[in-house]
Design a protein around this motif. Structure first.
Motif, PDB file in Angstrom:
ATOM      1  N   ILE B  61     -45.388  11.277 -17.597  1.00 48.82           N
ATOM      2  CA  ILE B  61     -45.767  12.471 -16.826  1.00 48.82           C
ATOM      3  C   ILE B  61     -46.198  12.057 -15.421  1.00 48.82           C
ATOM      4  O   ILE B  61     -45.791  12.670 -14.419  1.00 48.82           O
ATOM      5  CB  ILE B  61     -46.922  13.224 -17.519  1.00 48.82           C
ATOM      6  CG1 ILE B  61     -46.539  13.658 -18.935  1.00 48.82           C
ATOM      7  CG2 ILE B  61     -47.373  14.420 -16.651  1.00 48.82           C
ATOM      8  CD1 ILE B  61     -45.793  14.943 -19.023  1.00 48.82           C
ATOM      9  N   ILE B  62     -47.025  11.012 -15.341  1.00 42.93           N
ATOM     10  CA  ILE B  62     -47.491  10.538 -14.036  1.00 42.93           C
ATOM     11  C   ILE B  62     -46.284  10.156 -13.173  1.00 42.93           C
ATOM     12  O   ILE B  62     -46.178  10.560 -12.020  1.00 42.93           O
ATOM     13  CB  ILE B  62     -48.425   9.313 -14.206  1.00 42.93           C
ATOM     14  CG1 ILE B  62     -49.661   9.665 -15.047  1.00 42.93           C
ATOM     15  CG2 ILE B  62     -48.807   8.726 -12.840  1.00 42.93           C
ATOM     16  CD1 ILE B  62     -50.556  10.707 -14.455  1.00 42.93           C
ATOM     17  N   GLU B  63     -45.372   9.377 -13.774  1.00 38.86           N
ATOM     18  CA  GLU B  63     -44.260   8.816 -13.007  1.00 38.86           C
ATOM     19  C   GLU B  63     -43.175   9.848 -12.701  1.00 38.86           C
ATOM     20  O   GLU B  63     -42.663   9.897 -11.576  1.00 38.86           O
ATOM     21  CB  GLU B  63     -43.658   7.642 -13.802  1.00 38.86           C
ATOM     22  CG  GLU B  63     -42.544   6.941 -13.073  1.00 38.86           C
ATOM     23  CD  GLU B  63     -42.193   5.596 -13.684  1.00 38.86           C
ATOM     24  OE1 GLU B  63     -42.927   5.138 -14.603  1.00 38.86           O
ATOM     25  OE2 GLU B  63     -41.199   4.998 -13.256  1.00 38.86           O
ATOM     26  N   VAL B  65     -43.274  13.312 -13.137  1.00 41.02           N
ATOM     27  CA  VAL B  65     -43.675  14.659 -12.728  1.00 41.02           C
ATOM     28  C   VAL B  65     -44.575  14.608 -11.487  1.00 41.02           C
ATOM     29  O   VAL B  65     -44.179  15.036 -10.414  1.00 41.02           O
ATOM     30  CB  VAL B  65     -44.394  15.405 -13.883  1.00 41.02           C
ATOM     31  CG1 VAL B  65     -44.784  16.808 -13.444  1.00 41.02           C
ATOM     32  CG2 VAL B  65     -43.505  15.449 -15.118  1.00 41.02           C
ATOM     33  N   VAL B  66     -45.774  14.042 -11.626  1.00 46.23           N
ATOM     34  CA  VAL B  66     -46.748  14.128 -10.522  1.00 46.23           C
ATOM     35  C   VAL B  66     -46.304  13.279  -9.335  1.00 46.23           C
ATOM     36  O   VAL B  66     -46.294  13.744  -8.191  1.00 46.23           O
ATOM     37  CB  VAL B  66     -48.165  13.730 -10.990  1.00 46.23           C
ATOM     38  CG1 VAL B  66     -49.180  14.040  -9.883  1.00 46.23           C
ATOM     39  CG2 VAL B  66     -48.551  14.469 -12.265  1.00 46.23           C
ATOM     40  N   ALA B  67     -45.917  12.030  -9.592  1.00 44.32           N
ATOM     41  CA  ALA B  67     -45.542  11.143  -8.481  1.00 44.32           C
ATOM     42  C   ALA B  67     -44.311  11.661  -7.727  1.00 44.32           C
ATOM     43  O   ALA B  67     -44.187  11.466  -6.523  1.00 44.32           O
ATOM     44  CB  ALA B  67     -45.285   9.728  -8.994  1.00 44.32           C
ATOM     45  N   THR B  68     -43.419  12.338  -8.443  1.00 43.71           N
ATOM     46  CA  THR B  68     -42.205  12.833  -7.789  1.00 43.71           C
ATOM     47  C   THR B  68     -42.339  14.275  -7.310  1.00 43.71           C
ATOM     48  O   THR B  68     -41.460  14.778  -6.609  1.00 43.71           O
ATOM     49  CB  THR B  68     -40.992  12.768  -8.744  1.00 43.71           C
ATOM     50  OG1 THR B  68     -41.291  13.585  -9.876  1.00 43.71           O
ATOM     51  CG2 THR B  68     -40.727  11.362  -9.214  1.00 43.71           C
ATOM     52  N   GLY B  69     -43.414  14.959  -7.711  1.00 40.12           N
ATOM     53  CA  GLY B  69     -43.628  16.329  -7.255  1.00 40.12           C
ATOM     54  C   GLY B  69     -42.825  17.371  -8.017  1.00 40.12           C
ATOM     55  O   GLY B  69     -42.580  18.469  -7.535  1.00 40.12           O
ATOM     56  N   LEU B  70     -42.454  17.069  -9.240  1.00 38.53           N
ATOM     57  CA  LEU B  70     -41.721  18.037 -10.074  1.00 38.53           C
ATOM     58  C   LEU B  70     -42.660  19.166 -10.508  1.00 38.53           C
ATOM     59  O   LEU B  70     -43.834  18.936 -10.757  1.00 38.53           O
ATOM     60  CB  LEU B  70     -41.168  17.312 -11.323  1.00 38.53           C
ATOM     61  CG  LEU B  70     -40.148  18.061 -12.177  1.00 38.53           C
ATOM     62  CD1 LEU B  70     -38.819  18.193 -11.453  1.00 38.53           C
ATOM     63  CD2 LEU B  70     -39.943  17.335 -13.513  1.00 38.53           C
ATOM     64  N   SER B  71     -42.123  20.364 -10.616  1.00 42.74           N
ATOM     65  CA  SER B  71     -42.964  21.514 -11.006  1.00 42.74           C
ATOM     66  C   SER B  71     -43.404  21.393 -12.459  1.00 42.74           C
ATOM     67  O   SER B  71     -42.639  20.981 -13.329  1.00 42.74           O
ATOM     68  CB  SER B  71     -42.173  22.809 -10.828  1.00 42.74           C
ATOM     69  OG  SER B  71     -42.833  23.878 -11.478  1.00 42.74           O
ATOM     70  N   TYR B  72     -44.672  21.832 -12.715  1.00 37.78           N
ATOM     71  CA  TYR B  72     -45.224  21.821 -14.089  1.00 37.78           C
ATOM     72  C   TYR B  72     -44.488  22.774 -15.004  1.00 37.78           C
ATOM     73  O   TYR B  72     -44.655  22.719 -16.213  1.00 37.78           O
ATOM     74  CB  TYR B  72     -46.673  22.301 -14.102  1.00 37.78           C
ATOM     75  CG  TYR B  72     -47.611  21.656 -13.140  1.00 37.78           C
ATOM     76  CD1 TYR B  72     -47.675  20.289 -13.006  1.00 37.78           C
ATOM     77  CD2 TYR B  72     -48.498  22.441 -12.405  1.00 37.78           C
ATOM     78  CE1 TYR B  72     -48.582  19.707 -12.142  1.00 37.78           C
ATOM     79  CE2 TYR B  72     -49.408  21.863 -11.548  1.00 37.78           C
ATOM     80  CZ  TYR B  72     -49.439  20.495 -11.407  1.00 37.78           C
ATOM     81  OH  TYR B  72     -50.336  19.941 -10.564  1.00 37.78           O
TER      82      TYR B  72
END
Lengths: 140, 140
Positions: B61-63, B65-72
């Motif tokens: 999830i960190i790598e 989603v959050v690090a890449t700016g993918l929507s939740y």
């Protein structure tokens, strides 16, 4: 066998402590902080303002950012843990593990003369155990 | 001491495997999946479509989603690992640890008769070691 096990966890946590603490400033965005976690392959970051003022883990990001829908562009100061749990570097490993269990944490900040200088994680301990085992096997 | 260590990690991974696999459907949103991780206090989820079709961890999830700016609000199918790494439940713990090291993973899906039925994590191993130690100390 009990004595063997006990001895291996009676050593000071110093033996398993990494000094490679990676820090970000308080106004760093959550997204940039996560990129740093990925880059350095680490599961936590300290937050610094001259000294360490906060700490957060991947689990904190999941709980306080993604699960709640907080924007990635918020600063890490919004989600960091401010009440830091620490242990002195000369504390026996088993005492540190008990503290981690009590507080339900997987990372412990390690202090020397009351200054935070390192980190101990469950992963570090398992990695050390595995290396020990591989040495034992290869030396047969 | 080597023998002691080695014996404790020569047992089948069955001894440390949890059967409490928590699953989400492929179209579950990333945010809802993270809420489930928080609710059950777990670091990974399997993705199910009748059988297990994917897996992801907090680190993913960190790598991804959050690090890449993918929507939740994207579905977990977008970020899950599809090439599942598994070990049979009768594999010795040290072999599983070697596989985890080789693939740089902290969670291993465990199979029985080729079906995924459980999960082994580094945390499970450390927890088991700590309990063993506490028993050893309290029985003195």
């Amino acid at each position: 066998m009990n004595m063997m096990k006990k001895n291996s966890l009676s050593v000071p946590v110093r033996q398993y402590t990494t000094k490679k603490l990676i820090g970000v400033p308080e106004n760093e965005t959550i997204q940039n902080a996560c990129q740093k976690m990925v880059e350095f392959r680490i599961g936590s970051l300290v937050v610094c303002n001259k000294k360490v003022v906060g700490f957060f883990t991947q689990g904190d990001i999941i709980e306080r950012v993604v699960a709640t829908g907080l924007s990635y562009t918020e600063p890490v100061s919004k989600i960091m843990t401010r009440d830091l749990i620490t242990a002195d570097i000369d504390t026996p490993v088993y005492e540190v593990l008990e503290l981690m269990q009590k507080h339900q944490i997987r990372h412990m900040l390690i202090t020397e003369e009351a200054h935070i200088t390192g980190l101990f994680s469950l992963k570090d301990l398992v990695d050390a155990e595995r290396q020990f085992l591989e040495t034992a096997i290869s030396s047969e």
